[in-house]
Write an enzyme that holds these catalytic residues in place. Structure first.
Site, PDB file in Angstrom:
ATOM      1  N   LYS A 141       2.105  -2.938   6.792  1.00  0.00           N
ATOM      2  CA  LYS A 141       2.553  -2.700   5.415  1.00  0.00           C
ATOM      3  C   LYS A 141       4.008  -2.224   5.377  1.00  0.00           C
ATOM      4  O   LYS A 141       4.767  -2.621   4.479  1.00  0.00           O
ATOM      5  CB  LYS A 141       1.640  -1.679   4.741  1.00  0.00           C
TER       6      LYS A 141
ATOM      7  N   THR B 240     -12.762  -0.362  -3.772  1.00  0.00           N
ATOM      8  CA  THR B 240     -13.057  -1.737  -3.354  1.00  0.00           C
ATOM      9  C   THR B 240     -13.802  -1.692  -2.026  1.00  0.00           C
ATOM     10  O   THR B 240     -14.160  -0.614  -1.533  1.00  0.00           O
ATOM     11  CB  THR B 240     -11.762  -2.544  -3.173  1.00  0.00           C
TER      12      THR B 240
ATOM     13  N   SER C 187       0.857  -1.179   0.000  1.00  0.00           N
ATOM     14  CA  SER C 187       0.000   0.000   0.000  1.00  0.00           C
ATOM     15  C   SER C 187       0.895   1.232   0.000  1.00  0.00           C
ATOM     16  O   SER C 187       2.071   1.147   0.379  1.00  0.00           O
ATOM     17  CB  SER C 187      -0.881   0.014   1.252  1.00  0.00           C
TER      18      SER C 187
ATOM     19  N   TYR D 128      -2.496  -0.944  10.302  1.00  0.00           N
ATOM     20  CA  TYR D 128      -2.361  -1.227   8.865  1.00  0.00           C
ATOM     21  C   TYR D 128      -1.030  -0.700   8.344  1.00  0.00           C
ATOM     22  O   TYR D 128      -0.295  -1.417   7.645  1.00  0.00           O
ATOM     23  CB  TYR D 128      -3.528  -0.575   8.135  1.00  0.00           C
TER      24      TYR D 128
END
Length: 231
Positions: free
Chosen positions: A125, A156, A108, A121
């Site tokens: 990542k 998404t 990401s 997150y």
């Protein structure tokens, strides 16, 4: 070969192929790291060889650090980082033996710079980049290639499925994700990066330039993110 947790959904995707008989389905759960070595062996046995592994499994998070349970941090590290590392390490001896292979890791832009409400997150990542940069260096002699794909906002369900402070799903779409790059456009750019064997590819709209801004000044990217509507 298609792999994920839900066999029914994988079978649906398989039927979309022009030649579905050429597609195999192999279910796995990245959170169950101890099962992944056996799954890797099964994958090799089905086709006799594995040429490329696309690590795309991931879960996101939306919550302030001060409110977020450590269990949420642990879950994201287990799925987004350790699961990916486990399946990749399981295939590594096969890739070295082949002397020709390719890891594709969907990281990401949050693996290059951070944003509020995504601490777990971002941490997972960022960790992926550290691991796969080392793998690329160690196995350059074995012709093992690594391409890190760094998406920005892609339209998404990642935001809807993101975990909140207590581990429950957010079940809500944010404007930035809703207005993000179309999935089909993203996939074509990703395929191009894989074919070119790029080390890293930053894919998105304006947000992708944050990578280059951070290179210029970490204070600059801090100010820009604080002024943005990324929440």
């Amino acid at each position: 070969m298609l792999s994920a947790r839900r066999n029914t959904e994988l079978e649906k995707v398989k039927t979309l192929r022009k030649q579905p008989e050429q597609v195999s389905v192999l279910t796995l759960d990245l959170a169950e790291t101890k099962t992944l070595a056996a799954i890797a062996e099964t994958a090799i046995s089905i086709y006799g060889t594995v040429d490329i592994l696309v690590n795309n499994g991931s879960i996101s998070q939306r919550s302030p650090i001060i409110e977020t349970s450590i269990d949420v941090d642990r879950k994201l590290m287990e799925i987004d980082y350790l699961g990916t590392v486990a399946i990749s390490k399981a295939l590594l001896p096969h890739f070295v033996k082949k002397q020709s292979s390719h890891y594709v890791v969907v990281s990401s832009l949050m693996g290059k710079f951070s944003s509020p409400l995504r601490s777990a997150y971002c941490g997972a990542k960022h960790a992926l980049h550290g691991f796969f940069d080392a793998l690329r260096l160690e196995h350059d002699k074995d012709n093992v290639k690594v391409t890190m794909i760094c998406p920005g906002f892609i339209n998404t369900n990642v935001a809807r499925n993101a975990l909140t402070a207590d581990g429950s799903k957010q079940d809500d779409q944010d404007d930035m994700t809703e207005n993000g790059l179309d999935v089909d456009v993203f996939v074509q750019k990703m395929i191009t990066a894989i074919r070119k064997e790029k080390f890293e590819a930053y894919i998105g709209k304006f947000e992708k330039f944050g990578v280059f801004m951070k290179r210029l000044s970490t204070r600059l990217i801090h100010k820009l993110v604080m002024r943005s509507k990324v929440r």
